[in-house]
Design a protein around this motif. Structure first.
Motif, mmCIF file in Angstrom:
data_model
loop_
_atom_site.group_PDB
_atom_site.id
_atom_site.type_symbol
_atom_site.label_atom_id
_atom_site.label_comp_id
_atom_site.label_asym_id
_atom_site.label_seq_id
_atom_site.Cartn_x
_atom_site.Cartn_y
_atom_site.Cartn_z
ATOM 1 N N THR A 139 1.584 -4.017 7.380
ATOM 2 C CA THR A 139 2.298 -3.183 6.416
ATOM 3 C C THR A 139 3.762 -2.998 6.782
ATOM 4 O O THR A 139 4.591 -2.735 5.915
ATOM 5 C CB THR A 139 1.638 -1.791 6.281
ATOM 6 O OG1 THR A 139 1.352 -1.309 7.585
ATOM 7 C CG2 THR A 139 0.372 -1.872 5.471
ATOM 8 N N THR A 140 4.091 -3.140 8.078
ATOM 9 C CA THR A 140 5.481 -2.935 8.484
ATOM 10 C C THR A 140 6.167 -4.254 8.826
ATOM 11 O O THR A 140 7.299 -4.278 9.294
ATOM 12 C CB THR A 140 5.538 -2.027 9.732
ATOM 13 O OG1 THR A 140 4.664 -2.587 10.721
ATOM 14 C CG2 THR A 140 5.107 -0.618 9.408
ATOM 15 N N MET A 141 5.465 -5.343 8.569
ATOM 16 C CA MET A 141 5.985 -6.648 8.967
ATOM 17 C C MET A 141 7.134 -7.080 8.047
ATOM 18 O O MET A 141 7.097 -6.850 6.848
ATOM 19 C CB MET A 141 4.841 -7.649 8.878
ATOM 20 C CG MET A 141 5.070 -8.932 9.601
ATOM 21 S SD MET A 141 3.605 -9.982 9.484
ATOM 22 C CE MET A 141 2.738 -9.530 10.979
ATOM 23 N N GLY A 142 8.145 -7.737 8.618
ATOM 24 C CA GLY A 142 9.272 -8.232 7.812
ATOM 25 C C GLY A 142 8.843 -9.351 6.888
ATOM 26 O O GLY A 142 7.837 -10.016 7.128
ATOM 27 N N PRO A 194 0.839 -1.205 0.000
ATOM 28 C CA PRO A 194 0.000 0.000 0.000
ATOM 29 C C PRO A 194 0.872 1.252 0.000
ATOM 30 O O PRO A 194 1.979 1.250 0.529
ATOM 31 C CB PRO A 194 -0.779 -0.104 1.315
ATOM 32 C CG PRO A 194 -0.574 -1.475 1.828
ATOM 33 C CD PRO A 194 0.688 -1.996 1.221
ATOM 34 N N THR A 195 0.342 2.307 -0.625
ATOM 35 C CA THR A 195 1.046 3.583 -0.646
ATOM 36 C C THR A 195 0.980 4.246 0.726
ATOM 37 O O THR A 195 1.911 4.908 1.159
ATOM 38 C CB THR A 195 0.402 4.508 -1.694
ATOM 39 O OG1 THR A 195 0.194 3.749 -2.879
ATOM 40 C CG2 THR A 195 1.255 5.700 -1.986
ATOM 41 N N ALA A 196 -0.158 4.086 1.390
ATOM 42 C CA ALA A 196 -0.329 4.664 2.714
ATOM 43 C C ALA A 196 -1.366 3.853 3.461
ATOM 44 O O ALA A 196 -2.122 3.090 2.869
ATOM 45 C CB ALA A 196 -0.782 6.128 2.606
ATOM 46 N N GLY A 197 -1.372 4.045 4.776
ATOM 47 C CA GLY A 197 -2.377 3.373 5.588
ATOM 48 C C GLY A 197 -1.859 2.108 6.230
ATOM 49 O O GLY A 197 -0.721 1.689 6.006
ATOM 50 N N THR A 198 -2.693 1.527 7.066
ATOM 51 C CA THR A 198 -2.284 0.336 7.806
ATOM 52 C C THR A 198 -3.323 -0.766 7.651
ATOM 53 O O THR A 198 -4.492 -0.501 7.393
ATOM 54 C CB THR A 198 -2.147 0.636 9.312
ATOM 55 O OG1 THR A 198 -3.414 1.089 9.796
ATOM 56 C CG2 THR A 198 -1.090 1.685 9.581
ATOM 57 N N VAL A 199 -2.839 -1.976 7.776
ATOM 58 C CA VAL A 199 -3.722 -3.133 7.802
ATOM 59 C C VAL A 199 -3.332 -3.959 9.014
ATOM 60 O O VAL A 199 -2.205 -4.432 9.105
ATOM 61 C CB VAL A 199 -3.570 -4.004 6.536
ATOM 62 C CG1 VAL A 199 -4.472 -5.224 6.630
ATOM 63 C CG2 VAL A 199 -3.865 -3.201 5.281
#
Ligand SMILES: Nc1ncnc2c1ncn2[C@@H]1O[C@H](COP(=O)(O)OP(=O)(O)OP(=O)(O)O)[C@@H](O)[C@H]1O
Ligand SMILES: [Mg+2]
Lengths: 374, 342
Positions: B95-98, B82-87
């Motif tokens: 979205t920030t998961m390795g 995604p360009t922005a936002g969180t899931v």
């Protein structure tokens, strides 16, 4: 890469089995691993009902043809392709097994400029053996194709020359497929600088004919390779030069196909079920490249054989006493007016080799091209 | 959202009833051009979506072709970044998961694809297809894996005898079942079904739809079920979200939305789809939308629907209407419209 390498291996499995860890009701979810528990989510009766109603069409036990098997079957039905494939195989087998037999066939005779040396077939049917008492000999039972200007057996030299053609083709195809598939796949899958490099390099090779490149390389580096590696040095150099000039085309072809494959939903599906990029490339991309690579490689062999002959014909490839069809033509050209057969034999064999490979290539193309379905 | 860290003394993180929490999600596809291939514009396929999917529900997602449904589904599963936002999935931010962590997480969230042809590798046998997830997660030895594959085939109504067959021998519906078996292999919690029946023969559609409905209760699944018209998902969905040009136009409990649509776009969609209720069928008036769907590269200002809306006023061109509950409707029923209702 499998997840087993990570220390969290069993966490992966836990995640998988997580649903099964919930306080299990009799109607709980089937836990992974417990086969006897597997019907917990769906009752046996329900499974039977589904199997009964939904797949009437597909219940016959069986194994179907894989795409490869289907292609091979198509190829097998192509009479012309099979004929030329057999011809190619015969040429290869004869050129490698033939010398073993040929050097054991024949009487002991007197050879040498003075005709005083006793020699057996191991000598005079060896492609480097010079018999100065039999220069430019006509066809005889001793030398069915005659001898060349320094009395070497032409049949033996042709077999050695075909070996060279096959070996150069093999080395070039190893480079062509190895570099072309690796770089093409990576450039197609990942894009980035590799794709840019590939584009530039291919443009360069388009502008600069591969044969010319190979000729220049052979002319400038030939003596160095020969002094370092001996006679095979030239052969290796020519193979490398031809390999360097053909792989970008293979790579570009592979990249185009990879770009198309990458858009297929089965790639995304593979990612969804936890596949790494490496796994996706190795099990989905590369196997699906097989057809176009095999077709391109078969047709490239034809060019390679011709190019090697041209380079040797120019005197830049295999050097005497080594043999090559191109070199034989070159050697005999000087005496073509007097002993035309010395040119005709290697030329005819070269032509047969090239035609057989290219007709076989046509058949392979028809059989493996995904657009031709029977 | 509540913190996902285990509280001191608490045995496990509280089971939140929201399984998938999507906040401010945007997916913009850059359009490159110019001399040096710089980004000159972007396709705003998903342009700020907030959406919560509860455990055990079937969220139907509808909208016209190109409105960003698939993109939303794929972004939720992190198949596109995604360009922005969180899931947040099951309490974990995706979205920030390795990469490796995410790959492990994939066991819990699966997808059923729209195209039953392109979604199975032509060089894989049915057994290979279903084995792929099991192999990736080291399911077990050969015998166990084989047993599992046979079981999954039966679950989706296929005979286990087809294990060594190649996908090209099967019809669209059968291929879709094989794809469903693959999605079920790892016992997921959540499945995005991206128009799973739209490519199938009409006669097969109901069968596959019923299978998906059965599986949902049998395996306690949560679905995000994508369709392009409201009637396709009516009997399956617990809630329905209507999407227009990258935005959620209306969302609410299924019966609420069908009975009392608030957004003019929903009203138009409902009027266009044959309604199974004969009384409604008699009274319904068809609303034909005029004009084309605007380009997601240059979406209209304000409410993205104003260019085709018969109720549009000045404010619609200027202000994006917040997605909120409208007077006289259920609190869980939200619409993004300045002039909601019939
Ligand atoms: N990989 C991509 N690159 C560029 N643009 C894309 C990409 N994928 C989708 N788009 C664009 O994003 C928009 C939304 O596409 P999406 O596939 O999500 O629509 P959809 O609602 O699923 O439509 P459909 O009902 O046809 O499947 C479209 O304008 C599409 O052209
Ligand atoms: Mg779509």
């Amino acid at each position: 890469m499998k997840i087993e390498e990570t220390p969290d291996n069993f966490q992966a499995l836990d995640t998988v089995g997580a649903v099964g860890n919930q306080p299990s009701t009799p109607e709980g979810i089937a836990a992974l691993g417990g086969t006897e528990q597997q019907t917990a989510g769906v009752t046996q009766a329900e499974l039977d009902r589904r199997a009964e109603t939904e797949t009437r069409e597909a219940t016959t036990e069986g194994q179907s043809l894989s795409p490869l098997q289907a292609s091979m079957r198509r190829l097998g039905r192509d009479r012309r392709a099979m004929f030329f494939m057999a011809l190619v195989l015969i040429l290869i087998v004869v050129s490698y097994v033939g010398p073993l037999v040929w050097t054991r066939v024949g009487p002991t005779i007197l050879t040498g400029a003075a005709g005083l040396d006793k020699s057996g077939p191991a000598s005079y049917h060896n492609y480097v053996f010079e018999d100065l008492s039999r220069q430019n000999a006509n066809s005889s039972s001793l030398h069915p194709f005659g001898t060349d200007a320094i009395g070497r057996d032409i049949l033996a030299r042709i077999m050695a020359g075909v070996n060279v053609s096959i070996e150069v083709a093999l080395l070039v195809e190893i480079m062509d497929i190895g570099l072309g598939v690796t770089i093409g796949t990576l450039a197609g899958y990942y894009g980035g600088w590799l794709a840019t490099f590939l584009d530039r390099f291919t443009d360069l090779m388009f502008a600069f004919p591969g044969l010319l490149f190979a000729i220049l390389a052979a002319a400038t580096l030939g003596p160095v390779f020969q002094s370092r590696l001996g006679l095979p040095g030239r052969l290796i150099l020519v193979s490398m030069a031809l390999g360097i000039s053909v792989w970008p085309f293979m790579a570009r072809l592979v990249r185009g196909q990879t770009l198309q494959l990458r858009e297929q939903q089965f790639i995304e599906a593979s990612r969804t079920v936890g596949s790494s990029n490496r796994h996706i490339i190795m099990s989905h991309i590369v196997p699906n490249l097989f057809n176009i690579v095999i077709v391109a490689a078969t047709l490239d062999v034809v060019n390679t054989i011709v190019s090697e002959a041209v380079i040797s014909l120019l005197g830049l490839g295999v050097q005497t006493p080594g043999s090559s069809l191109g070199l034989m033509i070159n050697d005999a050209a000087a005496v073509i007016a007097v002993y035309p057969w010395e040119v005709v034999w290697p030329t005819a064999v070269l032509a047969i080799l090239v035609l057989a490979f290219s007709f076989m290539g046509d058949g392979v193309q028809d059989a493996f091209n995904p657009r031709t379905k029977d | 959202m509540a913190t996902t860290m285990p509280q001191p003394g608490a045995a496990a993180p509280a089971q939140n009833d929201v399984l998938v929490d999507i906040r401010g999600l945007k997916v913009h596809f850059p359009i490159r051009g110019g001399l040096i291939g710089q980004t000159v514009a972007a396709v705003k396929a998903v342009d700020g979506v907030d959406l919560q999917i509860k455990r055990g529900e079937v969220l139907g997602l509808v909208g016209e072709s190109g409105c960003g449904k698939s993109t939303l589904g794929r972004a939720v599963l992190q198949l596109i970044k995604p360009t922005a936002g969180t899931v947040t999935f099951d309490g974990e931010e995706l979205t920030t998961m390795g990469t490796n962590h995410l790959r492990r997480k994939r066991a819990d969230m699966q997808m059923v694809f729209q195209d039953p042809y392109s979604s199975l590798d032509p060089r894989f046998t049915v057994g290979n297809v279903i084995n792929e997830p099991l192999g990736n997660f080291n399911y077990g030895n050969r015998a166990q894996t084989d047993e599992r594959i046979r079981y999954l085939l039966r679950v989706v109504g296929m005979s286990p005898n087809i294990l060594n067959r190649y996908a090209h021998e099967f019809s669209g519906g059968q291929r879709q079942r094989i794809g469903i078996a693959r999605a079920l292999a790892l016992n997921p919690k959540f499945i995005v079904a991206d128009e799973p029946i739209s490519a199938l023969d009409v006669s097969i559609q109901a069968q596959v739809l019923n299978l998906l409905a059965d599986l949902q209760s049998e395996f306690n699944l949560t679905y995000m079920f994508i369709a392009h018209n409201l009637s396709a998902i009516k009997h399956l969905s617990t809630r329905v979200a209507v999407m227009y040009l990258g935005h959620i136009a209306e969302i609410g409990p299924a019966d609420e939305v069908y009975a009392n649509p608030q957004h003019p776009y929903t009203i138009a969609l409902l009027s266009a789809s044959p309604y199974p209720d004969p009384d409604m069928e008699k009274t319904r008036k068809r609303i034909i939308l005029t004009g084309d769907v605007p380009s997601p590269v240059n979406p209209p200002s304000g409410c993205p629907f104003h260019t085709r809306c018969w109720k549009a006023q000045a404010i619609c061109r200027e202000q994006y209407p917040p997605l909120e509950s409208k007077p006289g409707t259920n609190v869980a029923h939200l619409a993004a419209c300045h002039f909601p209702g019939q």
